[in-house]
Write a protein that holds these residues in place. Sequence first.
Motif, PDB file in Angstrom:
ATOM      1  N   SER A  11     -37.174  60.531  54.604  1.00  0.00           N
ATOM      2  CA  SER A  11     -36.280  60.198  53.487  1.00  0.00           C
ATOM      3  C   SER A  11     -35.436  58.970  53.812  1.00  0.00           C
ATOM      4  O   SER A  11     -35.241  58.093  52.956  1.00  0.00           O
ATOM      5  N   LEU A  12     -34.939  58.906  55.046  1.00  0.00           N
ATOM      6  CA  LEU A  12     -34.171  57.727  55.449  1.00  0.00           C
ATOM      7  C   LEU A  12     -35.023  56.466  55.408  1.00  0.00           C
ATOM      8  O   LEU A  12     -34.567  55.392  54.975  1.00  0.00           O
ATOM      9  N   LEU A  24     -31.477  58.386  64.427  1.00  0.00           N
ATOM     10  CA  LEU A  24     -31.881  59.783  64.300  1.00  0.00           C
ATOM     11  C   LEU A  24     -33.036  60.097  65.236  1.00  0.00           C
ATOM     12  O   LEU A  24     -33.110  61.190  65.808  1.00  0.00           O
ATOM     13  N   LEU A  67     -33.221  70.942  54.566  1.00  0.00           N
ATOM     14  CA  LEU A  67     -32.190  69.953  54.889  1.00  0.00           C
ATOM     15  C   LEU A  67     -32.158  69.647  56.381  1.00  0.00           C
ATOM     16  O   LEU A  67     -31.781  68.546  56.791  1.00  0.00           O
ATOM     17  N   SER A  79     -34.816  69.722  58.454  1.00  0.00           N
ATOM     18  CA  SER A  79     -36.121  69.285  58.954  1.00  0.00           C
ATOM     19  C   SER A  79     -36.036  67.840  59.431  1.00  0.00           C
ATOM     20  O   SER A  79     -35.716  66.932  58.658  1.00  0.00           O
ATOM     21  N   ALA A  80     -36.320  67.617  60.718  1.00  0.00           N
ATOM     22  CA  ALA A  80     -36.260  66.261  61.269  1.00  0.00           C
ATOM     23  C   ALA A  80     -37.253  65.347  60.562  1.00  0.00           C
ATOM     24  O   ALA A  80     -36.940  64.186  60.264  1.00  0.00           O
ATOM     25  N   THR A 127     -34.095  54.515  60.962  1.00  0.00           N
ATOM     26  CA  THR A 127     -34.483  55.801  61.560  1.00  0.00           C
ATOM     27  C   THR A 127     -34.252  55.874  63.067  1.00  0.00           C
ATOM     28  O   THR A 127     -34.255  56.977  63.617  1.00  0.00           O
ATOM     29  N   ALA A 149     -26.286  69.774  49.113  1.00  0.00           N
ATOM     30  CA  ALA A 149     -26.331  69.771  50.579  1.00  0.00           C
ATOM     31  C   ALA A 149     -25.013  70.262  51.167  1.00  0.00           C
ATOM     32  O   ALA A 149     -24.994  70.987  52.172  1.00  0.00           O
ATOM     33  N   GLN A 196     -35.857  64.423  57.154  1.00  0.00           N
ATOM     34  CA  GLN A 196     -34.728  63.508  57.300  1.00  0.00           C
ATOM     35  C   GLN A 196     -35.205  62.094  57.619  1.00  0.00           C
ATOM     36  O   GLN A 196     -34.745  61.110  57.007  1.00  0.00           O
TER      37      GLN A 196
END
Length: 700
Positions: free
Chosen positions: A361-362, A405, A352, A354-355, A402, A14, A358
């Motif tokens: 994954s979080l 974000l 990397l 992509s909202a 989340t 990353a 992200q």
Amino acid sequence: MTVLPFVRAVAGLAAGILLYIWLPDQYWLPAVLAVVGSVLIGWLLVRNAFRQAGVVLGVALTGLLMALGWGVTWLHTARNDADNLIHLSDTLRAYEGVVTAQPEERAKTYRVELAVTQGRWGPTADWQPLSGRVIVYLDKTAGILPRYGEVWLVNGAPRLIDPPFNPGEFDYKTYLSRRNIYHQQYLRPWQRRVLGVDPPNRLTATAIRVNQWADSVLTRQIGTRAEYGIVNAMILGVRDDLDSDQYRAYATAGAVHILSVSGLHVGILFFVLTWLIGITAGKRDDRVWLIALQLAVLWFYALMTGFSLPVLRSAAMFSMLLLAKALQRRAPTGHSLSVALFFMLLYDPYALFSAGLQLSSLAVLGIGMWQSPLYQSLTFRYGWANKLWQITAVALVAQLVTFPLGVYYFHQFPTYFLLANPVVMVLSMALLPLAMATLAFSWMPYLNDALGWGVQKTAWLLNEAVSWTGQLPGAAWDNLWLSPVELVLIYAVILLGATLLLSRNQNWLWPLSATTLVLVVLMLVSDTDQLGQRRLAVHFLPHRTAVSVTTGKRSRLLTDLDTTDQRSYDFYLKNTFGSWGIANPEWVDIRHASLNSADKPAVVYRRDYSLLVWQGRSVLLVNRLSDYHRWRLPAVVDYLIIRRNALRDWNQLANRVVARHIIFDDSSRTPLTDQLLADAKKRHIACHSVRQMGAYVSEF
């Protein structure tokens, strides 16, 4: 292998991707990183010192991974191809392209993604190889929805996608550039001809056919549009049948993630399958054929949804868990997640940003780390209460990790998420397997009808629950804005706070307090700046006028935009006012404005012009410059705004008005404005066009 090695691998990859984004032209950087890493690895090999060289080995591998990240991003960036459309200097006369994604139906157009294969330009106008992707908006009068794989012959040239013209506006240009799309074009039916059908990817073509088959089955079995729209969005990832009120209700209730196929849906499917297999197979649920069945269902679902990034990540992650079970190995959640992310970033480094990826994954990482300790912190007497608390703990942890974000991207926070999410989770755990069973038994008439009835009623109950939650007072906090620094600080507070609670080590209290203090100070400074703001702005609004005057956290928008056109306001202007701390500016119709009070701009409306005076500044909006009605203003105005093609020649302003600043909004025709700007440059007249230069903002 432990969790840490692949976590470090993802971090190094990353970092290399970000290095390319920041420094795309510095080719020496990956070369230096690769050479340094290789030299260190070679030195360790010669000395046979791998076991004792923890730091040196870490530096070497990090350098190699960063070089790899930079390199794969360079290879994945289409503008680096010599024959890409973006490098074409001559005017393109025609081009040939193939439809590379499932077209989307809009209100008046079909949105189609074309991959260009060849084009005609230059004096000879011969066909020459050409590459690139174009977003085409095809007028609906063309007939039926285009198909994946259609080969088109298109007349005319696409244009570069516009950057954001207003402060805070969504950067659609950057969003598409990360998908290697730099151009767009609006087509009339006569501007294109279908030459044939040649799907560029057989697997994608199969996925689209499966998606269309599933859509036909669900359409037939569900019947009602509201319920079909939810199922279609949840199962197939298609939101065309969702109306705006329905989507807004889910967003307000904090359940909008249900409407996007993601890792949550794969997780629900995985756990329901595991539960069903556990009931039927007992303790022998690790048999190969059972694991193969789970893998087949998971990847069929991924195929049906078109292999979206969060679904791919989750399907790969759960596949690793199943394979580990088959091999009787342990696969920690963090390890599975990092392996899946590593290979996904190798395949598409721009994932990397992509909202959806992200956020999902979080959520997975947070649930894997903190859900179990939170769930074990409370115990209830009744089994159903423990199950409800388990689902609530999942929702609570997922929302905790989340929400920063989510606020950063979507600028709102659902107040009653803790009330809505357990209900949504339970109903989703019923709806998703029911829908999959409906598809699986579509060939059995009576059973399929019963399953379809169950899907429709479950979807109705889900809609009702979300609608009821969204109607509660104060259901959502809107107009929330975070800077990147504030986002990082909030995550630092969450991480430090969780570490303090889990470790019970009071030494973590000091960094937690310091970080929280810095965050609060930054927010107070930002709020104080907004209270003291004074500005006049001429916004970019396609083919419209939009002028705002702002005092503190109050703003008035003078515009000819119809109040029913909420979509245009949301896309072009909502983020601007939100970034200024203004939730709902007061709309004033500039076509017949009449405002007079101490704290509002005084507006004088005439057929040919509108004059407003605010904060001691005068603003003149010119609607028409007629030779039959030669009006004249005796005083110099501060701001002159030209609208509705009023000015066709600079001589028309002679003996009429003198202005310190001249601005063209976007209500005039673009070719006319371009010609006037070219003439102004020759005459040394300073002026501003929102179409060419972006919104005009004057701070007082």
